[in-house]
Write a protein that holds these residues in place. Structure first.
Motif, PDB file in Angstrom:
ATOM      1  N   GLY A 161       0.795  -1.210   0.000  1.00  0.00           N
ATOM      2  CA  GLY A 161       0.000   0.000   0.000  1.00  0.00           C
ATOM      3  C   GLY A 161       0.831   1.265   0.000  1.00  0.00           C
ATOM      4  N   GLU A 162       0.120   2.390   0.118  1.00  0.00           N
ATOM      5  CA  GLU A 162       0.755   3.694  -0.043  1.00  0.00           C
ATOM      6  C   GLU A 162       1.531   4.158   1.172  1.00  0.00           C
ATOM      7  N   SER A 163       0.944   3.908   2.361  1.00  0.00           N
ATOM      8  CA  SER A 163       1.609   4.421   3.553  1.00  0.00           C
ATOM      9  C   SER A 163       1.360   3.494   4.721  1.00  0.00           C
ATOM     10  N   LEU A 164       2.283   3.579   5.692  1.00  0.00           N
ATOM     11  CA  LEU A 164       2.138   2.753   6.893  1.00  0.00           C
ATOM     12  C   LEU A 164       0.847   3.124   7.619  1.00  0.00           C
ATOM     13  N   VAL A 165       0.532   4.429   7.636  1.00  0.00           N
ATOM     14  CA  VAL A 165      -0.661   4.868   8.372  1.00  0.00           C
ATOM     15  C   VAL A 165      -1.912   4.196   7.794  1.00  0.00           C
ATOM     16  N   LYS A 166      -2.018   4.197   6.462  1.00  0.00           N
ATOM     17  CA  LYS A 166      -3.190   3.561   5.842  1.00  0.00           C
ATOM     18  C   LYS A 166      -3.201   2.061   6.126  1.00  0.00           C
ATOM     19  N   GLY A 167      -2.031   1.448   6.127  1.00  0.00           N
ATOM     20  CA  GLY A 167      -1.939   0.018   6.444  1.00  0.00           C
ATOM     21  C   GLY A 167      -2.400  -0.265   7.860  1.00  0.00           C
TER      22      GLY A 167
ATOM     23  N   SER B   3       3.680  14.896   2.141  1.00  0.00           N
ATOM     24  CA  SER B   3       3.159  13.555   1.881  1.00  0.00           C
ATOM     25  C   SER B   3       3.962  12.908   0.768  1.00  0.00           C
ATOM     26  N   SER B   4       4.077  11.580   0.873  1.00  0.00           N
ATOM     27  CA  SER B   4       4.861  10.881  -0.131  1.00  0.00           C
ATOM     28  C   SER B   4       3.986  10.088  -1.075  1.00  0.00           C
ATOM     29  N   HIS B   5       2.678  10.088  -0.839  1.00  0.00           N
ATOM     30  CA  HIS B   5       1.818   9.310  -1.724  1.00  0.00           C
ATOM     31  C   HIS B   5       0.780  10.187  -2.404  1.00  0.00           C
ATOM     32  N   ARG B   7      -2.522  12.080  -4.013  1.00  0.00           N
ATOM     33  CA  ARG B   7      -3.851  12.470  -3.518  1.00  0.00           C
ATOM     34  C   ARG B   7      -4.896  11.802  -4.392  1.00  0.00           C
ATOM     35  N   HIS B   8      -5.980  11.399  -3.780  1.00  0.00           N
ATOM     36  CA  HIS B   8      -7.079  10.826  -4.558  1.00  0.00           C
ATOM     37  C   HIS B   8      -8.239  11.805  -4.522  1.00  0.00           C
ATOM     38  N   PRO B   9      -8.955  11.945  -5.624  1.00  0.00           N
ATOM     39  CA  PRO B   9     -10.094  12.868  -5.617  1.00  0.00           C
ATOM     40  C   PRO B   9     -11.121  12.452  -4.560  1.00  0.00           C
ATOM     41  N   GLY B  10     -11.543  13.411  -3.762  1.00  0.00           N
ATOM     42  CA  GLY B  10     -12.549  13.111  -2.735  1.00  0.00           C
ATOM     43  C   GLY B  10     -11.983  12.489  -1.475  1.00  0.00           C
ATOM     44  N   GLU B  11     -10.660  12.440  -1.353  1.00  0.00           N
ATOM     45  CA  GLU B  11     -10.051  11.769  -0.192  1.00  0.00           C
ATOM     46  C   GLU B  11     -10.392  12.479   1.112  1.00  0.00           C
ATOM     47  N   PHE B  12     -10.423  13.816   1.055  1.00  0.00           N
ATOM     48  CA  PHE B  12     -10.712  14.595   2.260  1.00  0.00           C
ATOM     49  C   PHE B  12     -12.103  14.245   2.785  1.00  0.00           C
ATOM     50  N   VAL B  13     -13.065  14.206   1.870  1.00  0.00           N
ATOM     51  CA  VAL B  13     -14.461  13.919   2.266  1.00  0.00           C
ATOM     52  C   VAL B  13     -14.578  12.479   2.779  1.00  0.00           C
ATOM     53  N   LEU B  14     -13.917  11.548   2.076  1.00  0.00           N
ATOM     54  CA  LEU B  14     -13.983  10.147   2.515  1.00  0.00           C
ATOM     55  C   LEU B  14     -13.407  10.019   3.921  1.00  0.00           C
ATOM     56  N   THR B  15     -12.286  10.687   4.168  1.00  0.00           N
ATOM     57  CA  THR B  15     -11.665  10.582   5.491  1.00  0.00           C
ATOM     58  C   THR B  15     -12.602  11.142   6.561  1.00  0.00           C
ATOM     59  N   LEU B  16     -13.279  12.246   6.225  1.00  0.00           N
ATOM     60  CA  LEU B  16     -14.245  12.809   7.177  1.00  0.00           C
ATOM     61  C   LEU B  16     -15.365  11.803   7.471  1.00  0.00           C
ATOM     62  N   LEU B  17     -15.850  11.152   6.411  1.00  0.00           N
ATOM     63  CA  LEU B  17     -16.921  10.156   6.588  1.00  0.00           C
ATOM     64  C   LEU B  17     -16.438   8.995   7.454  1.00  0.00           C
ATOM     65  N   LEU B  18     -15.203   8.550   7.201  1.00  0.00           N
ATOM     66  CA  LEU B  18     -14.657   7.439   7.992  1.00  0.00           C
ATOM     67  C   LEU B  18     -14.509   7.855   9.461  1.00  0.00           C
ATOM     68  N   GLU B  59      -4.289  11.164   8.157  1.00  0.00           N
ATOM     69  CA  GLU B  59      -4.640  11.161   6.726  1.00  0.00           C
ATOM     70  C   GLU B  59      -5.446  12.411   6.357  1.00  0.00           C
ATOM     71  N   LEU B  60      -6.299  12.862   7.276  1.00  0.00           N
ATOM     72  CA  LEU B  60      -7.089  14.072   7.029  1.00  0.00           C
ATOM     73  C   LEU B  60      -6.163  15.274   6.863  1.00  0.00           C
ATOM     74  N   LEU B  61      -5.166  15.329   7.742  1.00  0.00           N
ATOM     75  CA  LEU B  61      -4.190  16.419   7.680  1.00  0.00           C
ATOM     76  C   LEU B  61      -3.433  16.384   6.362  1.00  0.00           C
ATOM     77  N   ARG B  62      -3.028  15.172   5.986  1.00  0.00           N
ATOM     78  CA  ARG B  62      -2.317  15.007   4.704  1.00  0.00           C
ATOM     79  C   ARG B  62      -3.196  15.450   3.539  1.00  0.00           C
ATOM     80  N   ALA B  63      -4.464  15.008   3.581  1.00  0.00           N
ATOM     81  CA  ALA B  63      -5.376  15.343   2.486  1.00  0.00           C
ATOM     82  C   ALA B  63      -5.610  16.853   2.440  1.00  0.00           C
ATOM     83  N   ALA B  64      -5.717  17.478   3.632  1.00  0.00           N
ATOM     84  CA  ALA B  64      -5.961  18.920   3.686  1.00  0.00           C
ATOM     85  C   ALA B  64      -4.746  19.673   3.149  1.00  0.00           C
ATOM     86  N   LEU B  65      -3.545  19.235   3.554  1.00  0.00           N
ATOM     87  CA  LEU B  65      -2.329  19.909   3.087  1.00  0.00           C
ATOM     88  C   LEU B  65      -2.067  19.652   1.605  1.00  0.00           C
TER      89      LEU B  65
END
Lengths: 506, 161
Positions: A161-167, B3-5, B7-18, B59-65
């Motif tokens: 996967g992409e990151s340890l956090v997501k894992g 971030s090293s990975h 961004r996916h479209p809608g990731e911020f919203v998905l993370t909020l939902l999760l 992940e939310l922070l990453r998505a926001a940044l």
């Protein structure tokens, strides 16, 4: 010893079991070869169909599929540049350039033979090491099983996967799923939202079918329009000189495969990539530059990923900890048949261990035979369009989920987890840690609670437990290193350590 | 934090939902036994919820940044989201799958599966001429259901829905 040999030869001498191993291996080669269908998917769906079977029959079929499937992925990697399975990603790097040069047949022949060699090394390691590991594991305390489970989850989380956090999130979601239902120690309902339907928990087979069957099919719909490529393959049996030339590399990479496969949570895909990297670093004069059709670039990953199969069975059979996603599914199958993999399995049911080793050996031989023959039929089957294949996977997943308890609720669970798994996959969360979390969650939690009860719920006592025993300390260090590797500070820390080591040596 | 990975479209919203889903689960976990002790039945679920929440906040922070300063127009963002997350085949497959499950309860395995396979294959083979794809879809659906019935009921001895 005679008894062990007898157990080893069970499937060799029983025509029914022999046919099941053969059918499983053949099916595995084709399933592994078809892009979009994975071995994990096949074994997950099959578990529920083999409920009514005898344990030996179910195991014979699954072991065959596993061994054949890991090898089968290389076919499409070479011919179409589409790895049929994650374990064949590295194979495509040099395999496809070979096919473009018109050497597809020879490339397939070489991969088949080195896969056989790798498989044999993995099986030999399993036969020799597992009894020793089982003896050592009898010294394991609950805290060690807890740490081993966490280590397995972290390894798979950090390596895929992409990151340890997501894992880690994915693994924790899996553990949470495993906690739904009545608590095994106190019979208290947990995470049921007051529903009586959830008291018995969520079927882990439904979770697996959803995550590996339905979710994978939905992900494959993204590439539904990609055209199928016609294949042209000539004679594939390689010469003895070719095999002898690549034998040393194959053996070295098989050792890498066994080691990676035996790590809890890490499987053939990681082993293949590490072996490819090893070949690139260790072979000074490859047959061609790597990435442009070097045979060494085929030999390394293919020997490693098949050796990882035997390796993955070591922690599974001796510790009850799955070596990879497929062994996690096979553990679930053993649970279904009333067996508990772990150190006592070797003592209570030694026949099962040697029976598995015998099946793996047999599957490895069938893999060699089927791999070097039947190429024309193979070419036709892998050309089936995804538009036909994926809806069939959907129906098979539904049938498989229903067969768990003959209950449509399990089908809804499977579809629900399939949709969740699809969303997670699309956003870069791997599903392997979720499924490992479902299997390892109860092991980690139960052993944590046992340890805490043993130290009278004292956190200081718990911390002392973690550092006062050699086995525990090694496992703890493994966890710390796994976490460190996932942080952005790791490359700088590793460089600093290398510099310090260089200065000390100089 | 970088971030090293990707961004996916809608990731911020998905993370909020999760996060919202995890908080709901957290409320349920607190009802089990609270934090009465580390070996109590509620401790494990709460601990895992904390792990998930901390991870999701990272992940939310990453998505926001990771969001670009210059926001793309909404239609462009929706198109990117649809292409990456909900392409038409997936958008069609999910409701079809749910209808199939409802059909299983109402019509039984044979009819529901034949209809599901025919419709799904027919829609996915959209690049073929209509009459040939319908014929192919019906033939594959019929053949598959017949094979499943024979193979699984006879060989595997499993009950079909």
């Amino acid at each position: 010893m005679d008894t062990a040999l007898g157990y080893f030869l069970t499937s060799w001498l029983d025509p029914d079991l022999l046919v099941l191993v053969a059918v499983g291996t053949l099916a595995g080669i084709y399933i592994g070869a078809i892009p979009g269908l994975s071995v994990t998917m096949a074994v997950s769906i099959l578990i529920s169909f083999t409920y009514a079977w005898d344990t030996n029959e179910a195991l014979a079929l699954m072991v065959g599929i596993y061994m054949g499937g890991v090898y089968g992925g290389s076919r499409t990697a070479i011919l179409l540049n589409i790895p049929g399975a994650p374990a064949a990603i590295a194979t495509a790097l040099d395999g496809y350039p070979l096919a473009q040069r018109g050497e597809a047949g020879r490339a397939i022949g070489v991969t088949t033979v080195v896969s056989f060699i790798g498989g044999l090394v993995g099986i030999a390691a399993l036969g020799l090491a597992a009894p020793l590991v089982a003896e050592v594991s009898l010294m394991f305390a609950p805290r060690d099983y807890m740490l081993l489970g966490i280590l397995g989850l972290l390894l798979v989380a950090s390596l895929s996967g992409e990151s340890l956090v997501k894992g880690v999130i994915a693994g924790a979601i899996g553990i949470l799923v495993s906690m739904v239902g009545l608590d095994t120690m106190t019979a208290q309902p947990r995470l049921t939202f007051g529903s009586t339907a959830l008291l018995s928990g969520v079927s882990y087979v439904a979770v697996m079918i959803g995550m590996f069957g339905i979710a994978e099919a939905l992900v494959q719909l993204h590439t539904i329009g990609s055209p199928m490529v016609k294949q042209n393959v000539d004679r594939i049996v390689p010469s003895l000189a070719t095999v002898v030339k690549h034998l040393p590399l194959a053996l070295r990479c098989s050792a890498i495969g066994v080691w990676i496969g035996a790590l809890p949570g890490a499987g053939g895909d990681i082993a293949a990539l590490m072996a490819y990297d090893h070949a690139k670093k260790s072979i000074e004069k490859p047959s061609r530059p790597f990435g442009q059709g070097a045979y060494e670039g085929l030999v390394a990953p293919e020997a490693a990923n098949n050796a990882a199969v035997g390796g993955a069975f070591i922690p599974m059979l001796t510790l009850g900890i799955p070596g990879d996603a497929v062994t996690a599914v096979i553990i679930a199958a053993l649970f279904v048949h009333g067996l508990r993999p772990g150190p006592n399995l070797m003592v209570d049911t030694p026949h099962l261990f040697w029976f598995t080793v015998g099946n793996l050996t047999l599957a490895n031989i069938f893999m060699l035979v089927f791999g070097l023959t039947g190429i024309r039929l193979f070419a036709k089957i892998v050309e089936v369009p995804k538009a036909i294949l994926l809806p069939i996977v959907g129906v098979l997943s539904v049938v498989g989920a229903y067969a768990i308890n003959n209950n449509l609720a399990d089908v809804w669970w499977a579809v629900g987890f399939g949709i969740l798994g699809y969303v997670l996959r699309v956003y870069g969360y791997q599903l392997g840690p979720v499924v490992l979390g479902v299997i390892l969650g109860p092991i980690v939690e139960a052993n944590f609670r046992r340890t805490m009860i043993g130290v009278h719920e004292s956190w200081a006592g718990f911390a002392l437990e973690l550092v006062s025993h050699p086995i525990t300390l090694v496992l703890l260090l493994g966890i710390v290193s796994s976490v460190l590797r996932g942080t952005p500070f790791w490359p700088r820390l590793a460089a600093k350590l290398r510099r310090s080591a260089g200065r000390a040596a100089g | 934090m970088t971030s090293s990975h990707p961004r996916h479209p809608g990731e911020f919203v998905l993370t909020l939902l999760l996060i919202a889903g995890t908080l709901l689960l957290g409320r349920e976990a607190l009802r089990i036994s609270g934090l009465s002790g580390p070996s109590s039945p509620g401790f494990g679920p709460l601990a895992m919820i904390v792990v998930v929440l901390v991870g999701l906040l990272v992940e939310l922070l990453r998505a926001a940044l990771g969001r670009s300063g210059e926001r793309e127009p909404t239609p462009v963002r929706l198109r990117r989201f649809a292409a990456a997350v909900l392409p038409p085949p997936v958008l069609g497959a999910v409701p079809l799958l749910i209808l199939y499950l409802i059909g299983l309860e109402l019509l039984g395995f044979v009819i529901a599966s034949i209809v599901f396979l025919t419709v799904a294959i027919g829609l996915l083979l959209h690049d073929r001429p209509p009459h040939s794809r319908i014929l192919l879809a019906v033939a594959v659906a019929g053949g598959t259901v017949a094979t499943i019935r024979l193979l699984f009921q006879e060989l595997f001895q499993v009950l079909l829905p």
